[in-house]
Design an enzyme around this catalytic site. Structure first.
Site, short mmCIF file in Angstrom:
data_model
loop_
_atom_site.label_atom_id
_atom_site.label_comp_id
_atom_site.label_asym_id
_atom_site.label_seq_id
_atom_site.Cartn_x
_atom_site.Cartn_y
_atom_site.Cartn_z
N LYS A 27 -56.58 44.91 25.04
CA LYS A 27 -57.61 43.96 24.62
C LYS A 27 -58.99 44.52 24.89
CE LYS A 27 -56.40 39.71 25.46
NZ LYS A 27 -56.02 38.71 26.48
N ARG A 100 -60.03 37.03 31.00
CA ARG A 100 -58.83 37.30 30.20
C ARG A 100 -58.12 38.53 30.72
NH1 ARG A 100 -61.29 38.15 24.33
NH2 ARG A 100 -59.18 37.47 23.74
N GLY A 109 -48.68 35.72 25.86
CA GLY A 109 -48.48 34.55 26.70
C GLY A 109 -48.18 34.83 28.16
N MET A 111 -50.11 36.39 30.45
CA MET A 111 -51.25 36.28 31.34
C MET A 111 -52.15 35.17 30.81
SD MET A 111 -50.87 38.88 33.39
CE MET A 111 -49.88 40.36 33.39
N ARG A 372 -55.43 43.43 17.54
CA ARG A 372 -54.38 44.32 18.06
C ARG A 372 -53.36 44.52 16.95
NH1 ARG A 372 -52.17 39.66 22.00
NH2 ARG A 372 -51.52 38.23 20.39
N HIS A 490 -46.47 29.82 20.20
CA HIS A 490 -45.79 30.69 21.17
C HIS A 490 -44.38 31.01 20.69
CE1 HIS A 490 -43.38 31.52 24.81
NE2 HIS A 490 -44.44 32.23 25.14
N ARG A 596 -10.72 57.39 18.22
CA ARG A 596 -9.88 57.22 19.40
C ARG A 596 -8.46 56.91 18.95
NH1 ARG A 596 -14.80 54.25 20.33
NH2 ARG A 596 -15.73 54.73 22.34
N ARG A 652 -9.83 62.49 18.88
CA ARG A 652 -9.57 62.72 20.30
C ARG A 652 -8.10 62.49 20.59
NH1 ARG A 652 -12.39 58.87 24.57
NH2 ARG A 652 -10.85 57.43 23.74
N GLU A 779 -17.24 65.32 29.84
CA GLU A 779 -17.37 63.99 30.43
C GLU A 779 -17.08 63.98 31.92
OE1 GLU A 779 -14.48 61.31 28.67
OE2 GLU A 779 -13.17 62.99 28.20
N SER A 798 -18.35 67.67 22.74
CA SER A 798 -18.91 66.35 22.47
C SER A 798 -19.15 65.71 23.83
CB SER A 798 -17.93 65.53 21.64
OG SER A 798 -18.44 64.25 21.46
N GLY A 800 -19.28 63.10 26.30
CA GLY A 800 -18.77 61.73 26.47
C GLY A 800 -19.56 61.09 27.58
N ASP A 803 -18.13 58.21 30.29
CA ASP A 803 -17.44 58.67 31.49
C ASP A 803 -18.33 59.57 32.34
OD1 ASP A 803 -14.81 57.79 32.16
OD2 ASP A 803 -14.16 58.51 30.19
N CYS A 865 -20.99 61.39 21.94
CA CYS A 865 -20.20 60.30 21.37
C CYS A 865 -20.14 59.09 22.29
CB CYS A 865 -18.80 60.77 21.01
SG CYS A 865 -17.88 61.33 22.45
N TYR A 885 -25.66 66.85 16.41
CA TYR A 885 -25.54 65.49 15.89
C TYR A 885 -25.41 64.48 17.03
CZ TYR A 885 -20.58 65.71 17.05
OH TYR A 885 -19.41 65.81 17.73
P1 ADP Z 1 -53.89 36.00 25.08
O1 ADP Z 1 -53.78 37.35 25.63
O2 ADP Z 1 -52.88 35.05 25.60
O3 ADP Z 1 -54.03 36.00 23.60
P2 ADP Z 1 -56.74 35.72 25.26
O4 ADP Z 1 -57.43 36.35 26.41
O5 ADP Z 1 -56.82 36.41 23.98
O6 ADP Z 1 -55.26 35.40 25.68
O7 ADP Z 1 -57.36 34.28 25.14
C1 ADP Z 1 -56.78 33.28 24.38
C2 ADP Z 1 -57.78 32.61 23.53
O8 ADP Z 1 -58.88 32.13 24.28
C3 ADP Z 1 -58.42 33.50 22.49
O9 ADP Z 1 -57.63 33.61 21.37
C4 ADP Z 1 -59.66 32.74 22.17
O10 ADP Z 1 -59.41 31.74 21.23
C5 ADP Z 1 -60.02 32.13 23.48
N1 ADP Z 1 -61.09 32.91 24.09
C6 ADP Z 1 -60.98 33.95 24.91
N2 ADP Z 1 -62.19 34.45 25.24
C7 ADP Z 1 -63.09 33.67 24.60
C8 ADP Z 1 -64.51 33.67 24.51
N3 ADP Z 1 -65.24 34.58 25.14
N4 ADP Z 1 -65.07 32.75 23.75
C9 ADP Z 1 -64.33 31.83 23.09
N5 ADP Z 1 -62.99 31.77 23.13
C10 ADP Z 1 -62.37 32.69 23.87
MG MG Z 2 -55.39 36.75 22.64
MG MG Z 3 -52.42 33.23 25.99
#
Ligand code: ADP
Ligand code: MG
Ligand code: MG
Length: 910
Positions: A27, A100, A109, A111, A372, A490, A596, A652, A779, A798, A800, A803, A865, A885
């Site tokens: 990020k 973040r 999701g 962190m 990303r 999610h 086998r 075999r 093997e 080959s 194995g 084993d 194998c 192979y």
């Molecule tokens: P994740 O890794 O779970 O996607 P993010 O760090 O991207 O978490 O944050 C999740 C959401 O929080 C982002 O998609 C965005 O909508 C909001 N967010 C994060 N930073 C900012 C910011 N500086 N201003 C406004 N919204 C933010």
């Molecule tokens: Mg994000």
């Molecule tokens: Mg998140």
């Protein structure tokens, strides 16, 4: 020079860049890069992943001391660029920030982000005053207390309970008689802040912190702490991400999607992550912030008109209603949309891959918050690679290297049988969040999904929505059904990443966690009932729907052709029947790496002849029994050699401990006694005598052929006769006879003599000759250590590795299930060595075997194998040691072919 721990970015400048993802996390690196290429990004700074490692080693206080000045400088730089003040007393607009996390690879999701940090009773008033929007100020404050309370202070719901903050929101909604959180007034939100603080105090015993700096350090440390939480550890395990990598922390000035109806927040994909089509798509919410879109609290709207119309059609919503209630961003904010569309194109062109974007529109102005490489299904992965290749965006090597070989599996999986599907009762329809066909019994809790699965049940997890706590349960389910949440919820994102079928946002279903049931249009489905999900259409069916094989399309073939072009190794299959061999050949297998012979003996009355042979006392008796087995084996071999005509087929000789074939039940002992004309007692005695204390290391493999040479002779005869018969019919059979479990060259030499003499006899009888080879499995560790001697007799090796792994680690394959999971959990092993080749240990023996073998026999053919032959990282290793192979089960052949091509490209690029 001292180490740099903090990297700033903003206003078109950045200290970091995209290729610094190891240090800045994905990020942070991309936030920096977006600045550099002129995409609008709020200013901020990134604390490096190295600091996370130090945090885990040296603790909190030491780390705060180490980076304190750098963080202060980072905040000062951000204040300047954003024209705001952290901890403002009224002299300027308060600087609020998001904190973040961001690891090297995205961990969806895992962190949690804290937004609007810096808010307190002073700041809220200044924000209200300076923005002229009290509602926005209090909305930001209540979100902050909620997120900070949740993520940093650990306010949590018990099982079956709702989140205590959500409970307060629902209560106030009821009191005010409103249904949507956008209807809260500024006063309502102020009241929520008050109640939220009470929740924090009762749940944690602590006051909510008012000092922005205290808040900031709390959040930074929480991000570092979250690296070691159970769910983060689990995700790393599932995805083989090393713990040492650490996470970076991004501190970034807030931009506000909750400033009113000219503000919004959303997520988008530059191409369709489910199908791979080159269609810009995504979802947004007006007057909302952060994760509202993915949290499934309100129904998000589509970004493009096209997407919006498609969505409405699936939901049975009329065009009028759609345009009025759920307009696309393209319609509601055309200028911001146009800018977003230009940015998405720019980012995809720049990164040469499908991008997953997060953005916020503050009062009509677009801000990008993340980009990303997007997660995708196996189908989408293949389609995008082929499209981008054809669009000239990437070259062949990149197209191949970018693919995740294991994900091809999804394309080979069954889909619903059309006929059975058309007859099935459609319960309801949700969004086609992640394609595939799933069928299982309904469960409502993730931990129970695991319990059921452990009992051998097939389950579908049904939830209102999912959260990171549900990861384990999702992983073991056949499919996931949620009542809320869109295509970017999610559940949807995680399921696509896992290659799991998912239907999300099925709004018609009403889930009752207490009763453990859900209802839809008057039908009640209870826990344990069967349902089926079609992740490609969003349909949910009652009961079990039958499935059929997937058909492989143009894109798949293109990838396989490319793999063929770039690969050095070829791929064989492990097959015991002509049918398996044919399936594998259609997938591109060039030969059988392991057939086998003993597997053929469990069918029909063949076992009788086998038992007669085992129970025989004398060579003569044994020969009589063997002569009954001979024609059966011969016809099996004819079948398999014919199916693989023109390619090598490694057969075999008899390998497993004999007790696997003995009649152990009184009834079968009686039956055999009658058949052989001996007493039951005698049969029983013989069976007892065959009992071994450690059958895996017992009388098996070539030890059988050494003690009973007539077995080897019969098998060699069956193979050579089969080959001669085929040759006489005009085929081109290429048998390779493999002696198992060799530990010394002398074993092999004796067995090879028998085989070669037998072959000469058969050739003379038949008046025809065929090409054949004699070789061995490597093997037993001793075989690898003395491979130079063995290669003087063997024409092929080959490996194995099943084993070989067993004997190198000293782990019984049959018993390892009792402790291996614990070993992995405790970090003693990273992966199951029976699934992923242990390159460090077992790999050394493989490499040594290959080298030593070739040192005395330069023409020695080398293959593998074991189960590892279809596991991508192991296949890449096999290429490195120079194998000819790899061989794997039929459905893994495409995966192995792709991995082999990737290996070839990687190893020549080096
Ligand atoms: P994740 O890794 O779970 O996607 P993010 O760090 O991207 O978490 O944050 C999740 C959401 O929080 C982002 O998609 C965005 O909508 C909001 N967010 C994060 N930073 C900012 C910011 N500086 N201003 C406004 N919204 C933010
Ligand atoms: Mg994000
Ligand atoms: Mg998140």
């Amino acid at each position: 020079m001292s180490t740099k721990y903090v990297y700033t970015f903003g206003d078109g400048k950045a200290e970091g860049k995209a290729d610094m993802r190891n240090l800045l996390g994905g990020k942070g690196a991309n936030l920096a890069e977006m600045n550099l290429i002129g995409v609008p990004v709020p200013a901020g700074f990134t604390i490096t992943t190295e600091v996370c490692t130090l945090y885990n080693q040296e603790g909190k206080d030491a780390v705060i001391k180490l980076i304190e000045n750098d963080v202060k400088a980072g905040i000062a730089a951000t204040e300047k660029l954003m024209n705001a003040k952290f901890g403002s007393k009224g002299e300027a607009f308060p600087l609020l920030v998001s904190v973040r996390s961001g690891a090297r690879v995205s961990m969806p999701g895992m962190m949690d982000t804290v937004l609007n940090l810096g808010m307190n009773d002073d700041a809220v008033k200044i924000v209200a005053e300076k923005s002229g929007n009290a509602r926005f100020a209090w909305d930001s404050y209540r979100r902050f207390v909620q997120m900070y309370g949740d993520v940093v202070m650990g306010v949590a719901a018990g099982k079956g309970e709702h989140n205590p903050f959500e409970v307060e929101i629902d209560k106030l909604k009821a009191e005010k008689n409103i249904s949507n959180d956008t209807e809260f007034s500024a006063e309502d939100l102020q009241e929520l802040v008050r109640r939220f603080k009470i929740v924090v105090k009762t749940k944690t015993g602590k006051d909510f912190p008012t000092c922005p700096w205290e808040q900031l350090w709390g959040a930074i440390c929480a991000v570092f702490d979250s690296w070691m939480t159970e769910r983060a550890v689990l995700y790393r395990q599932l995805n083989q991400i090393p713990e040492e990598w650490g996470t970076a922390v991004n501190v970034q000035a807030m931009v506000y999607g909750n400033m009113g109806n000219n503000s919004a927040t959303g997520v988008a994909f530059t191409r369709d992550a489910a199908t791979g089509e080159d269609i810009f798509n995504g979802e947004y919410l007006i007057n909302a912030q952060g994760e509202d879109v993915v949290a499934g609290i309100r129904t998000p709207q589509e970004i493009t008109i096209e997407g919006s119309r498609r969505w409405a059609k699936m939901q049975n919503i009329s065009e009028e209603e759609r345009a009025a209630k759920y307009p696309s961003l393209e319609e509601s904010m055309p200028a911001a949309y146009a800018e977003l569309n230009a940015v998405q194109q720019k980012l995809e062109d720049y990164f040469h891959d499908m991008q997953d974007l997060e953005f916020t529109i503050q009062d009509g102005k677009l801000w990008m918050l993340q980009t990303r490489n997007g997660k995708r299904t196996g189908t989408a992965m293949v389609k995008m690679a082929v499209d981008m290749l054809e669009q000239g965006m990437i070259n062949e090597e990149t197209a191949i290297l970018r693919l995740e070989a294991a994900k091809l599996d999804e394309l080979l999986h069954p889909v619903f049988d059309k006929e059975s599907q058309s007859k099935a009762k459609v319960l309801t329809k949700g969004l086609p969040a992640s394609p595939g066909a799933a069928c299982g019994r309904v469960v409502f809790f993730a931990d129970e999904a695991e319990e059921w699965k452990n009992r051998g049940e097939q389950v579908v997890l049904v939830r209102l929505e999912t959260s990171p706590e549900d990861l384990r349960g999702m992983n073991v389910s056949e499919g996931i059904l949620t009542a809320r949440g869109g295509m970017t919820s999610h559940a949807a994102v995680v399921a696509r990443g896992m290659g799991k079928c998912c239907v999300s946002g099925a709004g018609e279903i009403v889930v009752d966690y207490h009763k453990r049931s859900f209802t839809v249009k008057g039908v009640t489905i209870n826990e344990g009932d069967w349902i089926s999900l079609n992740g490609s259409t969003g349909e949910v069916y009652l009961g079990k729907v039958a499935t059929t094989e997937a058909s492989l399309d143009h894109d798949f073939r293109t990838i396989m052709d490319l793999a063929e072009k770039h690969t050095r190794m070829y791929v064989r299959t492990n097959a015991d029947t002509p049918r398996d061999a044919k399936v594998a050949r259609d997938f591109g297998a060039k030969g059988v790496g392991l057939c086998r012979t003993e597997h053929m003996f469990f069918e029909g009355d063949r076992i009788d002849a086998m038992r007669e042979m085992i129970l025989s006392d004398t060579v003569e008796q044994r020969r009589i029994a063997l002569s009954k087995i001979l024609p059966m084996q011969r016809s099996d071999f004819e079948g398999i050699l014919e199916a693989m005509d023109g390619f090598g087929v490694t057969i075999r000789l008899l390998d497993p401990p004999l007790h696997e074939f003995t009649p152990n039940e009184p009834e079968s002992q009686k039956y055999m006694a009658e058949k052989m004309g001996i007493s039951v007692e005698v049969v029983k005695e013989k069976v007892d005598a065959l009992h071994e204390f450690n059958p895996m290391l017992g009388h098996r493999g070539c030890r059988l052929g050494i003690t009973y040479p007539e077995i080897t002779e019969m098998q060699a005869r069956a193979i050579i006769e089969a080959a001669c018969n085929l040759k006489l019919k005009g085929f081109n059979p290429k048998p390779e006879i493999m002696v198992p479990l060799v530990g010394t060259v002398k074993e092999l030499r004796q067995q090879a003599n028998i085989i070669r003499c037998t072959a000469d006899v058969v050739f003379a009888e038949k008046g025809v000759k065929v090409d054949y080879m004699v070789g061995t499995m490597i093997e037993i560790p001793r075989a690898a250590l003395t491979a130079d001697q063995i290669a003087e007799v063997a024409e092929f090796f080959s490996f194995g590795t099943n084993d070989l792994t067993q004997m190198t680690f000293g782990y019984s394959r049959d018993d390892a299930g009792k402790f291996l999971p614990e070993y992995i959990k405790k970090g003693i092993l990273k992966t199951d060595p029976f699934a992923v080749l242990d390159q460090e240990g077992v790999g050394q023996l493989v490499q040594m075997g290959a080298q030593k073998g070739r040192s005395t026999n330069s023409k020695l053919k080398l293959g593998i194998c074991g189960e590892h032959g279809g596991e991508p990282s192991s296949v890449i290793f096999c290429d490195k040691v120079g194998m000819d192979y790899v061989s794997c089960s039929p459905f893994r052949v495409p995966i192995a072919r792709l991995a082999a091509a990737q290996a070839a490209i990687m190893h020549t690029n080096k």
